[in-house]
Design an enzyme around this catalytic site. Structure first.
Site, short mmCIF file in Angstrom:
data_model
loop_
_atom_site.label_atom_id
_atom_site.label_comp_id
_atom_site.label_asym_id
_atom_site.label_seq_id
_atom_site.Cartn_x
_atom_site.Cartn_y
_atom_site.Cartn_z
CB SER A 121 -0.96 -0.05 1.20
OG SER A 121 -2.00 0.88 1.05
CG ASP A 260 -4.54 -1.54 0.07
OD1 ASP A 260 -3.47 -2.06 0.40
OD2 ASP A 260 -4.99 -0.49 0.57
#
Length: 391
Positions: A121, A260
């Protein structure tokens, strides 16, 4: 979902198109999220995707939960056991913490050259700069102190998200240049490795992208893939649109949907099987983990609305998951006699922001972390206590 991601949710659901009605929020949300019919996608089967590769760069990625693929991507260069490894976690705009630590560490003159750098991320966005070293500190600083929310997202639904990330796409393109690719490729050739995680939404499995191998390809397609992977690693499902990446499986074109990496792991050191089993090979002797968030629970009164309930619940879940992952890795390090050092946002930092990517708050967090590293306090003094959630 950390506190930062909770703010994304509040910002997104405060948009006029979504907040226009409170009597029928489900209908309003559905209308905002699906402005047009989605185009069909070539997904193939689970077996197809398991065999899929990126055309022209077969070593571009591997299943992050497969030991054989992981070891093959690592290689056998001596530096893998001679230098420490760095894992950079999720955390949204709190990535300013990791950026400040690295730059302060450079100023102290004690920042190591890492054999392996991994990112998830926001950690994925930091990772190339961490991998390349102090010469890129200026770009890393600017990436977390010279931006605001408008440089990351635009409020307005797409067919797969509440927010549009065309500004983040542009921001990544500004920083990920052919020069950066060439620098990453040079270090990759020395045996160092740069991995970032995404989550394949079709399989629900983590995918590790070998950015050094991608950079070594060096053409326009490699540059686009490098950028797309960084964008995907930070694409919070529902809030940010996932990224479609073209692959091929036995001559059949596929379109994988990646989001993500924090969905499947808050940070990445090795496959779960390696962490759980001392019989599996693992070359590192020292591992550093930078957690771009607090580990301790935070008291934030929950309002009687959907966004507050979901945001607080998910924030607590992600913090608990990060603490659990750190405990597992602490046991892993003890069993293998590996030095594990952990850095988290400490209780001494108190500058909360009420909006996502608040530039003033990001600058304050960056400055706090930079001072901490420059003063020789990069890592937590009592990591066991912080992992347990005690301040």
């Amino acid at each position: 979902m950390q506190t930062s991601k909770r703010r994304f949710l509040l910002a997104a659901l405060s948009a006029p198109a979504i907040a226009a009605t409170s009597a029928f929020p489900t209908a309003a949300l559905a209308k905002a999220v699906a402005p047009r019919a989605p185009a069909p996608r070539l997904t193939g089967t689970a077996e197809d995707q398991d065999r899929a590769v990126v055309a022209g760069i077969p070593e571009a990625r591997f299943s992050a939960d497969r030991v054989d693929a992981y070891l093959a991507a690592l290689g056998t260069a001596p530096i893998l056991s001679e230098a420490p490894w760095l894992a950079l976690s999720t955390g949204g705009e709190n990535g300013a913490f990791g950026a400040g630590l690295l730059n302060g560490w450079s100023e102290a003159g004690t920042r190591p050259t890492y054999a392996v750098v991994t990112g998830v991320s926001t950690g994925a966005l930091i990772a190339p700069f961490a991998f390349l070293g102090p010469r890129w500190d200026g770009a890393l600083r600017d990436a977390y102190t010279a931006i605001g929310a408008s440089d990351v997202f635009e409020i307005g639904a797409t067919e797969t998200s509440l927010l549009d990330t065309w500004p983040l796409t542009r921001l990544i393109a500004r920083h990920v240049t052919p020069d950066l690719l060439a620098a990453v490729a040079l270090e990759h050739a020395k045996g160092r490795r740069l991995f970032v995680l995404t989550t394949n939404l079709d399989s629900g499995r983590p995918v590790a992208w070998n950015l050094g191998a991608i950079a070594a390809k060096g053409d326009a397609a490699a540059l686009k893939l490098f950028r797309d992977v960084l964008l995907a690693s930070g694409s919070i499902p529902g809030l940010f649109p996932p990224v479609v990446i073209d692959t091929v499986s036995q001559g059949q074109p596929l379109q994988e949907m990646h989001a993500d990496g924090g969905i499947t792991a808050p940070f990445y050191v090795a496959p779960e099987a390696v962490v759980a089993d001392v019989a599996e090979p693992f070359p590192a002797r020292e591992v550093h983990v930078v957690v771009n968030s607090r580990l301790e629970p935070e008291f934030l009164p929950t309002q009687r609305n959907l966004t507050s309930v979901i945001g607080n619940a998910l924030s607590s879940a992600v913090k608990a998951g990060t603490r659990a992952a750190l405990k597992v890795h602490a046991g892993f390090a003890r069993e293998r006699r590996i030095v594990l050092r952990v850095a988290t946002i400490d209780a001494g930092y108190r500058a909360p922001s009420s909006a996502p990517f608040d530039q003033t708050a990001m600058r304050a967090l960056y400055a706090h972390a930079r001072r901490r590293a420059r003063d020789g306090e990069t890592f937590d003094v009592r990591p066991a206590g912080r992992i347990a959630g005690r301040s």
